[in-house]
Design a protein around this motif. Sequence first.
Motif, PDB file in Angstrom:
ATOM      1  N   ARG A 154     -22.306 -21.483 -50.683  1.00 20.85           N
ATOM      2  CA  ARG A 154     -21.663 -22.753 -50.326  1.00 20.85           C
ATOM      3  C   ARG A 154     -20.198 -22.816 -50.733  1.00 20.85           C
ATOM      4  O   ARG A 154     -19.437 -23.611 -50.181  1.00 20.85           O
ATOM      5  N   ASN A 155     -19.791 -21.998 -51.674  1.00 19.01           N
ATOM      6  CA  ASN A 155     -18.403 -22.013 -52.134  1.00 19.01           C
ATOM      7  C   ASN A 155     -18.105 -20.697 -52.845  1.00 19.01           C
ATOM      8  O   ASN A 155     -18.998 -19.866 -53.051  1.00 19.01           O
ATOM      9  N   SER A 156     -16.859 -20.532 -53.246  1.00 22.30           N
ATOM     10  CA  SER A 156     -16.450 -19.267 -53.866  1.00 22.30           C
ATOM     11  C   SER A 156     -17.101 -19.051 -55.224  1.00 22.30           C
ATOM     12  O   SER A 156     -17.437 -17.914 -55.585  1.00 22.30           O
ATOM     13  N   ALA A 157     -17.272 -20.133 -55.989  1.00 23.56           N
ATOM     14  CA  ALA A 157     -17.891 -19.988 -57.304  1.00 23.56           C
ATOM     15  C   ALA A 157     -19.304 -19.431 -57.172  1.00 23.56           C
ATOM     16  O   ALA A 157     -19.719 -18.542 -57.933  1.00 23.56           O
ATOM     17  N   GLU A 158     -20.045 -19.961 -56.200  1.00 20.84           N
ATOM     18  CA  GLU A 158     -21.396 -19.461 -55.969  1.00 20.84           C
ATOM     19  C   GLU A 158     -21.356 -18.008 -55.497  1.00 20.84           C
ATOM     20  O   GLU A 158     -22.180 -17.180 -55.910  1.00 20.84           O
ATOM     21  N   LEU A 159     -20.388 -17.689 -54.643  1.00 21.96           N
ATOM     22  CA  LEU A 159     -20.239 -16.324 -54.139  1.00 21.96           C
ATOM     23  C   LEU A 159     -19.954 -15.355 -55.287  1.00 21.96           C
ATOM     24  O   LEU A 159     -20.593 -14.289 -55.398  1.00 21.96           O
ATOM     25  N   TRP A 160     -18.986 -15.699 -56.121  1.00 22.75           N
ATOM     26  CA  TRP A 160     -18.581 -14.789 -57.196  1.00 22.75           C
ATOM     27  C   TRP A 160     -19.704 -14.548 -58.204  1.00 22.75           C
ATOM     28  O   TRP A 160     -19.745 -13.507 -58.857  1.00 22.75           O
ATOM     29  N   GLY A 161     -20.615 -15.520 -58.322  1.00 22.86           N
ATOM     30  CA  GLY A 161     -21.745 -15.347 -59.238  1.00 22.86           C
ATOM     31  C   GLY A 161     -22.924 -14.625 -58.622  1.00 22.86           C
ATOM     32  O   GLY A 161     -23.907 -14.338 -59.314  1.00 22.86           O
ATOM     33  N   HIS A 162     -22.835 -14.314 -57.355  1.00 22.79           N
ATOM     34  CA  HIS A 162     -23.935 -13.678 -56.627  1.00 22.79           C
ATOM     35  C   HIS A 162     -23.977 -12.190 -56.967  1.00 22.79           C
ATOM     36  O   HIS A 162     -22.979 -11.483 -56.873  1.00 22.79           O
ATOM     37  N   GLU A 163     -25.145 -11.705 -57.341  1.00 23.88           N
ATOM     38  CA  GLU A 163     -25.281 -10.302 -57.726  1.00 23.88           C
ATOM     39  C   GLU A 163     -24.898  -9.372 -56.572  1.00 23.88           C
ATOM     40  O   GLU A 163     -24.270  -8.323 -56.778  1.00 23.88           O
ATOM     41  N   LEU A 164     -25.256  -9.747 -55.351  1.00 25.37           N
ATOM     42  CA  LEU A 164     -24.925  -8.922 -54.190  1.00 25.37           C
ATOM     43  C   LEU A 164     -23.415  -8.813 -54.031  1.00 25.37           C
ATOM     44  O   LEU A 164     -22.888  -7.713 -53.807  1.00 25.37           O
ATOM     45  N   TYR A 165     -22.699  -9.949 -54.164  1.00 25.88           N
ATOM     46  CA  TYR A 165     -21.242  -9.906 -54.028  1.00 25.88           C
ATOM     47  C   TYR A 165     -20.627  -9.000 -55.089  1.00 25.88           C
ATOM     48  O   TYR A 165     -19.736  -8.204 -54.790  1.00 25.88           O
ATOM     49  N   ARG A 166     -21.102  -9.114 -56.307  1.00 24.64           N
ATOM     50  CA  ARG A 166     -20.526  -8.298 -57.388  1.00 24.64           C
ATOM     51  C   ARG A 166     -20.716  -6.803 -57.106  1.00 24.64           C
ATOM     52  O   ARG A 166     -19.847  -5.990 -57.428  1.00 24.64           O
ATOM     53  N   SER A 167     -21.816  -6.450 -56.480  1.00 23.97           N
ATOM     54  CA  SER A 167     -22.046  -5.033 -56.160  1.00 23.97           C
ATOM     55  C   SER A 167     -21.151  -4.566 -55.012  1.00 23.97           C
ATOM     56  O   SER A 167     -20.807  -3.381 -54.939  1.00 23.97           O
ATOM     57  N   LEU A 168     -20.779  -5.491 -54.130  1.00 22.18           N
ATOM     58  CA  LEU A 168     -19.965  -5.136 -52.974  1.00 22.18           C
ATOM     59  C   LEU A 168     -18.466  -5.333 -53.216  1.00 22.18           C
ATOM     60  O   LEU A 168     -17.644  -4.879 -52.410  1.00 22.18           O
ATOM     61  N   GLU A 169     -18.110  -5.993 -54.301  1.00 21.21           N
ATOM     62  CA  GLU A 169     -16.716  -6.391 -54.512  1.00 21.21           C
ATOM     63  C   GLU A 169     -15.725  -5.228 -54.468  1.00 21.21           C
ATOM     64  O   GLU A 169     -14.653  -5.357 -53.862  1.00 21.21           O
ATOM     65  N   PRO A 170     -16.002  -4.066 -55.060  1.00 23.37           N
ATOM     66  CA  PRO A 170     -15.018  -2.969 -54.962  1.00 23.37           C
ATOM     67  C   PRO A 170     -14.722  -2.578 -53.513  1.00 23.37           C
ATOM     68  O   PRO A 170     -13.566  -2.324 -53.158  1.00 23.37           O
ATOM     69  N   ASP A 171     -15.746  -2.526 -52.671  1.00 25.59           N
ATOM     70  CA  ASP A 171     -15.526  -2.199 -51.265  1.00 25.59           C
ATOM     71  C   ASP A 171     -14.767  -3.312 -50.552  1.00 25.59           C
ATOM     72  O   ASP A 171     -13.879  -3.045 -49.728  1.00 25.59           O
TER      73      ASP A 171
END
Length: 393
Positions: A28-45
């Motif tokens: 729903r927002n960036s804060a939720e995104l940044w806390g998402h385990e999937l996002y953290r795994s994809l963040e370097p890419d």
Amino acid sequence: MRTAETQDIELIIRERLAPHLPALAQCRNSAELWGHELYRSLEPDIRRVLDTPETGDFSAAAAPPRARYRFLAWNVERGAQFEGQVEALRSHPYLRESDVLLITETDAGMARSGNRVVARDLARELGMHYAFVPCYLNLTKGSGIEQDMPGANDLGLHGNAILSRYPIANLRPVFLKNGVDKVASREKRLGRQAALIADIVFPNFTATAVCVHLDAHSTQRHRYLQLCDIVNALDNSRPVVLGGDWNTTTYNSSRAIHAILGFWLRVMMGVDNVIRNHYLHPYRRFEKDLFRLLDERGFDYRSSNRLGEHTVSYDVDDLRATKAMRDWVPGWCFHFIRWALRNHGGVCPVKLDWFATRGVRCENPVVIHEVREGRPVPLSDHDAIGVDVLAGG
């Protein structure tokens, strides 16, 4: 023509990111995104994709020296009308003489623009050098009616570009802070606006070109601060031509409530007065800090532009414009907008597109209305603007 690095980026998107983008779009927002385990795994890419410009050269031969060089700035509205834009750039008596193009809102693999890589394809068709910097990795197909376009995104990138008949050197993007949470909107995107700075190596001198797209959904103060970051990144030793869509709407559009209150302030000021003295001259009051910054840093915007001449006309009956606005402004607002513009045929002219120059002399600033006006299907929602820069200042 794709470099190995470009091919790597495209492979990362298609194979490692694309399968997971629908899940990220549920945030729903960036804060939720940044806390998402999937996002953290994809963040370097994701960071590699958004931090990597693309460059290429489709020129057939070295372009000759000239006494003056023509710069064009054009928000091409995603490149959705690509064929018509190419035809205009090839055949229009003014546009075909352009030497450097500062192109904003260029898609790369978006369904709404036929999944073209717009900057690369424009450069190929025109035989030019090009540089593209991605701003956003889109989690959806876009805003407004773009959501209803058939097909799926291929790469899902969107950004800004410089095209040139002459070599492009010393490329450096300037990544800008967001004015609003891009994930919290209906058009969910990862990333931030990016200005593109590059040196254009003409045969008889070198000038720095800057392609700028400031945030629309932001405050006047935020747009000023974005321009500060861009100007601070410039090398003061070279002549500069800075241009693009600065979104000088005069509004605080960071939230719907601020835009609505700003609308009623302008109604009380008198619609005719605001159109004549503010929408077409934003430097007089509402965006004065931005233009004062240019003055203070030695830039000339007065002789680089057609002051008081619109580059966009908001039409309350234009489905594309109103549906995009309905993503964040309540529907009942449009009745009042139509009422306010009743003496203007429901159309409001504004000046959003600008040049500013430093260390060079300019001639013949123009606004090319015919890319938009008088056409069954406009080539973009923005007019193109141009200016001639004398060689060697």
